[in-house]
Design a protein around this motif. Structure first.
Motif, PDB file in Angstrom:
ATOM      1  N   LEU A  26      63.886   8.776  20.105  1.00 20.01           N
ATOM      2  CA  LEU A  26      62.847   8.600  20.787  1.00 20.01           C
ATOM      3  C   LEU A  26      62.885   9.364  22.182  1.00 20.01           C
ATOM      4  O   LEU A  26      61.969   9.646  22.727  1.00 20.01           O
ATOM      5  N   GLY A  27      64.198   9.614  22.630  1.00 17.64           N
ATOM      6  CA  GLY A  27      64.256  10.390  23.780  1.00 17.64           C
ATOM      7  C   GLY A  27      64.523   9.686  24.947  1.00 17.64           C
ATOM      8  O   GLY A  27      64.147   8.379  25.236  1.00 17.64           O
ATOM      9  N   ALA A  28      64.584  10.444  26.269  1.00 23.88           N
ATOM     10  CA  ALA A  28      64.780   9.773  27.390  1.00 23.88           C
ATOM     11  C   ALA A  28      63.872   9.113  28.293  1.00 23.88           C
ATOM     12  O   ALA A  28      64.303   7.927  28.654  1.00 23.88           O
ATOM     13  N   ASP A  29      62.541   9.375  27.583  1.00 19.03           N
ATOM     14  CA  ASP A  29      61.606   8.304  28.367  1.00 19.03           C
ATOM     15  C   ASP A  29      61.240   6.840  27.551  1.00 19.03           C
ATOM     16  O   ASP A  29      60.231   6.310  28.078  1.00 19.03           O
ATOM     17  N   ALA A  30      61.760   6.676  26.534  1.00 16.81           N
ATOM     18  CA  ALA A  30      61.606   5.636  25.881  1.00 16.81           C
ATOM     19  C   ALA A  30      61.799   4.315  26.419  1.00 16.81           C
ATOM     20  O   ALA A  30      62.751   4.223  27.156  1.00 16.81           O
ATOM     21  N   ALA A  31      60.920   3.070  26.320  1.00 14.76           N
ATOM     22  CA  ALA A  31      61.138   1.854  27.000  1.00 14.76           C
ATOM     23  C   ALA A  31      61.959   1.105  25.949  1.00 14.76           C
ATOM     24  O   ALA A  31      61.505   0.506  25.141  1.00 14.76           O
ATOM     25  N   ILE A  32      63.370   1.026  26.201  1.00  8.93           N
ATOM     26  CA  ILE A  32      64.203   0.071  25.419  1.00  8.93           C
ATOM     27  C   ILE A  32      64.950  -0.950  26.430  1.00  8.93           C
ATOM     28  O   ILE A  32      65.511  -0.653  27.128  1.00  8.93           O
ATOM     29  N   THR A  33      64.436  -2.228  26.059  1.00  8.31           N
ATOM     30  CA  THR A  33      65.322  -3.437  26.950  1.00  8.31           C
ATOM     31  C   THR A  33      65.992  -3.960  25.896  1.00  8.31           C
ATOM     32  O   THR A  33      65.742  -4.478  24.782  1.00  8.31           O
TER      33      THR A  33
END
Length: 458
Positions: A26-33
Motif C-alpha cells: 500500500l505504500g508509505a501513506d497507508a493507515a496501518i494500526t
C-alpha cells in the motif's frame, strides 16, 4: 481519495509480517494500526540476555528447507545473519538412560525395525518386522491421531519412546493429541497413494538427504527480525488489547477507545480469537473453539563454559519418564554460539505438555530447581548456573488434532470479507508457516478492498 484503514490485532510474528506485507503493498501513506498490549512486540519470539548473551526464550529455530524465513530475511537485508546448526545430533532419554536418536524415521515413526533396535524391546522389534503380514486398513483422506495408527501397527513402546519425544518438543503435545496429516503429511500422502504398510509409507515419506543443516536461527536472536519488521512496517502501535469487534469494522480496546477500520487481520491465538470474533464470525469461531492449546515454560541457563556436557545438541525425553522437563537443548552445542572466547555456555529446558498445568502452577524457583535436578539425572552433572531466566507461554501451543485441516478450512470459509486470520494454529506451528499465513491474510484483505490485482509477496 479516502485513505482506507487497516487494523492488525496481535503483535507477534504473524501480526508483524501481516503489517509489513500491507505496508509493502500500500505504500508509505497507508493507515496501518497494530494492537498489542504491554511494552514489547514479537509474541512468542522473545530474545533476552542470559549470561550476557542474546538467547531466544520462545521459538528458537526455523526449518531451512521451507522457503519463507530465508526469503523474508533476504528481503529485509538480514540474510547474512542466518545461523546453521553445528551438525551435532540430539540424544533421546528413555528407560532412565540416553540413546542415539533413531534415524530413518518421520517424527519418530520408523521405516524399519532396525531404526528402533535398542530403544524398544525385542517383541516390539519383531512386531515392526512382521507388519507386512497384518492388513493395513487405510481410508484415503482419513486423519487419525498419530498414536492410534502407530500403536496399532508398531505397539505402545514405539509411541512412548520414539514418537512422543519429537511431538512433545514441537507441539507440547503427544501422539495422542496430534493428527497424522499435521505431524507427518508425507506419510499420510504415501498411504493415500496406496502404500502397503506403514513402514513402506514412512520410507516413501522420508525427506531427501539434506544438502546442509535442517534448522536455522538468527544471529542475535529473533529480536533482530522483529525489530526490522517493525521498522519496515511502521504501524501505529497501540499498546492495548482489543476487547470487542463489531461488524463494520469497529474495534474497542481495554482503554475504552474505539477504532474504525475498513479491514481487520486477527493475528492472535485461537482461544483469544474465539472470544473476540464470536459476534462478527460465529461459524468461524465455532470451528476455532475446537482447536485446543497447551501451555509451556522455558528455563534458560548460562553455565560455566567448561561444564562437561556430552557432544550432543540436546536431549528429547520419552513419555512416562520421571523427569520434569520434556526436552533439553544445549544451545551452545547446537548453534556454536557464543564462541569459545565466551566464559559461559547456554542451554534451555522445556516444560509442559497438553493436559497438564505445570507452566501455570509451578513457581520460577521450582522450575529452575527441576531443571537442575533433571540435568543431574540425565548427565550425572552438578550444574552451577551463573544466570537464569524463566519464560512462560500460556495457551500458546496449538494442538493439531485429527481433522485439523478441515477445521481451518471451515474457519476461513466462514469469515466475512475484509476480515482475515493469521497465527500458529492455522497451517503450522513454526515460524515459516506463520509467515506464510500472514502473507495470505494480507492478500485476502487487500483483494477484498483493493481488488484481485493487488499482489502481496509471501
Amino acid at each position: 481519495m479516502t485513505t482506507r484503514s487497516y487494523c492488525v490485532v496481535g503483535g507477534g510474528i504473524s501480526g508483524l509480517t501481516a503489517a509489513y506485507r500491507l505496508r509493502m503493498a500500500l505504500g508509505a501513506d497507508a493507515a496501518i494500526t497494530l494492537f498489542e498490549p504491554g511494552d514489547r512486540l514479537g509474541g512468542i519470539l522473545r530474545t533476552e540476555r542470559v549470561g550476557g548473551q542474546a538467547m531466544d526464550l520462545g521459538a528458537e529455530a526455523f526449518v531451512r528447507r521451507r522457503p519463507e524465513v530465508p526469503a523474508l530475511l533476504a528481503e529485509l537485508g538480514l540474510a547474512e545473519r542466518q545461523l546453521a546448526t553445528t551438525g551435532v545430533r540430539p540424544l533421546l532419554y528413555s528407560q532412565q538412560r540416553l540413546h542415539s536418536l533413531p534415524t530413518g524415521t518421520v517424527v519418530g515413526i520408523p521405516s524399519s525395525a532396525r531404526a528402533l533396535t535398542g530403544l524398544v524391546d525385542d517383541a516390539t522389534v519383531a512386531r515392526i518386522e512382521a507388519e507386512a503380514v497384518r492388513p493395513l486398513r487405510w481410508q484415503p483422506g482419513s486423519d487419525p491421531a498419530v498414536a492410534e495408527l502407530v500403536a496399532e501397527r508398531f505397539g505402545e513402546q514405539t509411541v512412548a519412546r520414539s514418537v512422543d519425544p519429537l511431538l512433545a518438543g514441537v507441539y507440547a503435545g503427544s501422539a495422542a493429541t496430534i493428527g497424522l496429516r499435521a505431524a507427518a503429511p508425507s506419510v499420510a500422502a504415501a498411504l493415500d497413494r496406496g502404500a502397503a504398510t506403514l513402514t513402506d509409507a514412512v520410507h516413501q515419506g522420508l525427506p531427501p538427504a539434506a544438502a546442509g543443516p535442517v534448522f536455522g536461527a538468527i544471529e542475535g536472536g529473533y529480536q533482530v527480525l522483529v525489530d526490522e519488521l517493525v521498522a519496515r512496517a511502521r504501524p501505529r502501535w497501540v499498546p492495548a488489547a482489543v476487547t470487542k469487534l463489531e461488524p463494520g469494522w469497529v474495534l474497542h480496546d481495554d482503554t475504552g477507545a474505539r477504532w474504525d477500520a475498513d479491514a481487520v487481520i486477527l493475528a492472535i491465538p485461537a482461544p483469544r480469537l474465539a472470544r473476540l470474533a464470536h459476534d462478527a464470525a460465529p461459524r468461524a469461531c465455532a470451528a476455532v473453539r475446537r482447536i485446543r492449546s497447551a501451555s509451556a515454560a522455558v528455563v534458560a541457563l548460562a553455565v560455566p563454559a567448561d561444564t562437561p556436557f556430552p557432544q550432543c545438541s540436546g536431549v528429547l525425553v520419552a513419555s512416562g519418564e520421571s523427569l520434569h522437563a520434556k526436552a533439553i537443548t544445549l544451545s551452545s552445542r547446537k548453534w556454536g554460539q557464543p564462541g569459545p572466547e565466551s566464559n559461559v555456555q547456554l542451554l534451555r529446558l522445556s516444560f509442559g505438555r497438553f493436559g497438564d498445568d505445570l507452566a501455570e502452577r509451578a513457581s520460577d524457583d521450582e522450575l529452575v530447581t527441576w531443571a537442575l535436578d533433571d540435568l543431574a539425572t540425565v548427565f550425572g552433572l552438578t550444574v552451577c548456573p551463573v544466570d537464569s531466566r524463566v519464560q512462560r507461554w500460556i495457551e500458546a501451543m496449538p494442538q493439531y488434532g485429527p481433522g485439523h485441516a478441515d477445521l481451518v478450512t471451515q474457519l476461513r470459509a466462514n469469515l466475512p470479507p475484509s476480515l482475515a486470520v493469521a497465527g500458529s494454529y492455522l497451517d503450522g506451528i513454526g515460524v515459516p508457516a506463520c509467515v506464510a499465513a500472514a502473507g495470505r491474510a494480507a492478500t485476502e484483505v487487500l483483494e477484498a478492498l483493493e481488488g484481485p490485482a493487488t499482489q502481496v509477496a509471501r
